[in-house]
Design a protein around this motif. Structure first.
Motif, mmCIF file in Angstrom:
data_model
loop_
_atom_site.group_PDB
_atom_site.id
_atom_site.type_symbol
_atom_site.label_atom_id
_atom_site.label_comp_id
_atom_site.label_asym_id
_atom_site.label_seq_id
_atom_site.Cartn_x
_atom_site.Cartn_y
_atom_site.Cartn_z
ATOM 1 N N LYS A 375 0.826 -1.200 0.000
ATOM 2 C CA LYS A 375 0.000 0.000 0.000
ATOM 3 C C LYS A 375 0.862 1.253 0.000
ATOM 4 C CE LYS A 375 -3.928 2.061 2.426
ATOM 5 N NZ LYS A 375 -4.857 1.931 3.593
ATOM 6 N N GLN A 376 1.939 1.242 0.776
ATOM 7 C CA GLN A 376 2.833 2.396 0.822
ATOM 8 C C GLN A 376 3.502 2.627 -0.529
ATOM 9 O OE1 GLN A 376 6.060 1.961 3.590
ATOM 10 N NE2 GLN A 376 6.810 4.033 3.308
ATOM 11 N N SER A 378 2.394 1.628 -3.435
ATOM 12 C CA SER A 378 1.360 2.031 -4.385
ATOM 13 C C SER A 378 1.003 3.501 -4.230
ATOM 14 C CB SER A 378 0.120 1.156 -4.194
ATOM 15 O OG SER A 378 -0.898 1.527 -5.099
ATOM 16 N N GLU A 379 0.935 3.989 -3.000
ATOM 17 C CA GLU A 379 0.627 5.404 -2.774
ATOM 18 C C GLU A 379 1.733 6.300 -3.317
ATOM 19 O OE1 GLU A 379 0.039 5.487 1.400
ATOM 20 O OE2 GLU A 379 -2.073 4.862 1.302
ATOM 21 N N GLN A 380 2.987 5.887 -3.145
ATOM 22 C CA GLN A 380 4.100 6.659 -3.711
ATOM 23 C C GLN A 380 4.032 6.667 -5.232
ATOM 24 O OE1 GLN A 380 7.366 4.509 -1.952
ATOM 25 N NE2 GLN A 380 7.456 5.839 -0.149
ATOM 26 N N THR A 382 1.288 6.327 -7.094
ATOM 27 C CA THR A 382 0.152 7.151 -7.515
ATOM 28 C C THR A 382 0.471 8.633 -7.420
ATOM 29 O OG1 THR A 382 -1.383 5.428 -6.791
ATOM 30 C CG2 THR A 382 -2.283 7.639 -7.066
ATOM 31 N N ALA A 383 1.146 9.044 -6.330
ATOM 32 C CA ALA A 383 1.494 10.454 -6.148
ATOM 33 C C ALA A 383 2.389 10.959 -7.274
ATOM 34 C CB ALA A 383 2.173 10.652 -4.795
ATOM 35 N N ASN A 412 -2.842 -2.553 -6.516
ATOM 36 C CA ASN A 412 -3.988 -2.215 -5.670
ATOM 37 C C ASN A 412 -4.903 -3.426 -5.454
ATOM 38 O OD1 ASN A 412 -3.188 0.450 -5.358
ATOM 39 N ND2 ASN A 412 -4.333 1.152 -7.136
#
Length: 440
Positions: A375-376, A378-380, A382-383, A412
């Motif tokens: 998740k971490q 993936s968030e990086q 996406t940003a 995801n």
């Protein structure tokens, strides 16, 4: 006999491979300069070695990198420089520049040479079991080139087992494009591998500092720990125990209840400094009690934030079968195991310990808390992708934005699969985290 072929890709994968083979040679009493086996009774070395001319034992290993300097260091300066076959140390192409796309799409020459070497090694096997890969998914070669190679391997050897030891990026990573590289690699690891053991430098460094009392651990120290994990994972095939040798294919049937959820954390012990070893004298029961202690994890996760689906407990040396049998139900209660999976702990005992210790224990855990790592990342991803940051480096070599969208979606989906269903419904023990923070 079920042989294993090792593939070490990129600078990180090559350095891990070198430490792994140093330890394996010590375990089987194989001289690193001559390849001669001193004690033929010490296990089944042919699982990892083939016998060459004059009784010389040659590792079933292939080293590959786009950087010729890294391969040259292995050939000329490493402790095992006389051990490996020169034809299995491959360099081709140009630097990938920390770009997954460059490693994947522009490594045809490297991929073809690696496949040729592996075909030759496979022909020298009586009954090839599978492949194990060491690499990092933060850079370009270890992520992109290894993805290409293993994708082609799957096409050529579809029925074999594929295991990876993957170093994933963390807060210490200095590569700006690592979120892209990591997500693309995870995309391929989900599709092409049967089992992936995840590691990161933060957890390994903390283990070296706290347990081994090394103030400033180097990559050599970290790679030693990874090599110990790898050695214990394949020990049940190399050494016999009370129940005989063990086949990884049978173990994986119990370890992977869902085909995509095949990512594991690892713990290895005893982690003792040279000064502590003469005074420690840890019994098998003491090692078992410490098996789920977060201090010995080689991966930054919070086990209490999820539930163990399955675990593998690999004991080496003087262990009591009774102690192991008693430990399993107790651990299932205190560490939040998925109660609806019967027999979710695989256990093996081999009577030959690693060098310099009386016994060792390696625990592989498939915990739903590992989703926090994905998740971490993936968030990086996406940003950066939303702002098109560093995107031109990948577009300029012919990649399409749809590839980014597909890889992001797959990552995801993986997080959702770990979160979904009954197997992730558990409360988080905040007091456990507070106790850990106080120790820090």
């Amino acid at each position: 006999m079920r042989e294993i072929i090792s593939l070490h890709v990129g600078q990180c994968g090559g350095r891990i491979g070198e430490k792994f083979w140093e330890g394996i040679c010590d375990e089987h009493d194989i001289d690193k300069a001559t390849g001669q086996l001193s004690n033929p009774s010490e296990g089944n070395a042919n699982i990892l070695f083939r016998e060459g001319k004059g009784g010389r034992h040659v590792p079933r290993a292939v080293f590959a990198d786009t950087d010729a300097e890294c391969i040259d260091v292995l050939r000329t300066g490493g402790n095992c420089r006389y051990l490996f076959s020169p034809e299995n140390s491959i360099t081709a192409g140009s630097s990938t520049g920390n770009n997954w796309g460059k490693g994947y799409y522009e490594s045809d020459a490297l991929t073809e040479q690696v496949l040729d070497c592996i075909r030759l090694e496979s022909e020298r096997c009586d009954c090839l079991s599978g492949f194990q890969l060491t690499h990092s998914i933060a850079g370009g070669t270890g992520s992109g080139a290894s993805s290409k190679v293993c994708e082609n391997l799957r096409e050529n050897f579809p029925a074999k087992l594929y295991t990876s030891y993957s170093v994933i990026p963390d807060d210490t990573t200095t590569i700006a494009t690592h979120p892209y590289n990591a997500v693309f690699s995870i995309h391929r690891l989900v599709e092409d591998f049967d089992m992936c053991v995840l590691l990161n430098n933060s957890a390994l460094s903390r283990s070296c500092e706290r347990n081994l009392r090394i103030q400033k651990p180097s990559f050599s120290h970290l790679n030693n720990l990874i090599g110990s994990v790898m050695s214990d994972c394949c020990a049940p095939q190399r050494f016999r125990g009370p129940m005989g040798s063990c086949d990884w294919r049978k173990m994986l049937v119990n370890l992977v209840p869902f085909p995509r959820l095949h990512f594991f954390s690892a713990s290895w012990m005893p982690q003792l400094s040279d000064n502590d070893k003469p005074y420690a004298g840890l019994s098998g029961a003491e090692l078992l009690r410490a098996a789920h202690d977060r201090r010995y994890l080689t991966m930054e996760i919070q086990p209490t934030h999820g539930r163990y689906l399955t675990t593998a407990l690999m004991c080496r040396g003087d262990f009591s079968s009774y102690d192991v049998e008693c430990f399993i139900p107790a651990a299932a209660v205190t560490n939040r195991f998925a109660e609806w999976i019967p027999g979710n702990t695989v256990k093996t005992i081999t009577q030959t310990p690693p060098p310099n210790v009386d016994r060792s224990l390696c625990l592989l855990g498939s915990s739903t808390s590992i989703q926090e790592t994905f998740k971490q990342i993936s968030e990086q991803f996406t940003a950066m992708f939303r702002r098109k940051a560093h995107l031109h480096h990948y577009i300029n070599i012919g990649m399409d934005e749809m590839e980014f969208t597909e890889a992001e979606s797959n990552c995801n989906d993986l997080v959702s699969e770990y979160q979904g269903g009954d197997y992730c419904h558990c409360c988080i023990d905040e007091s456990w985290d507070e106790e850990w923070d106080e120790e820090e």
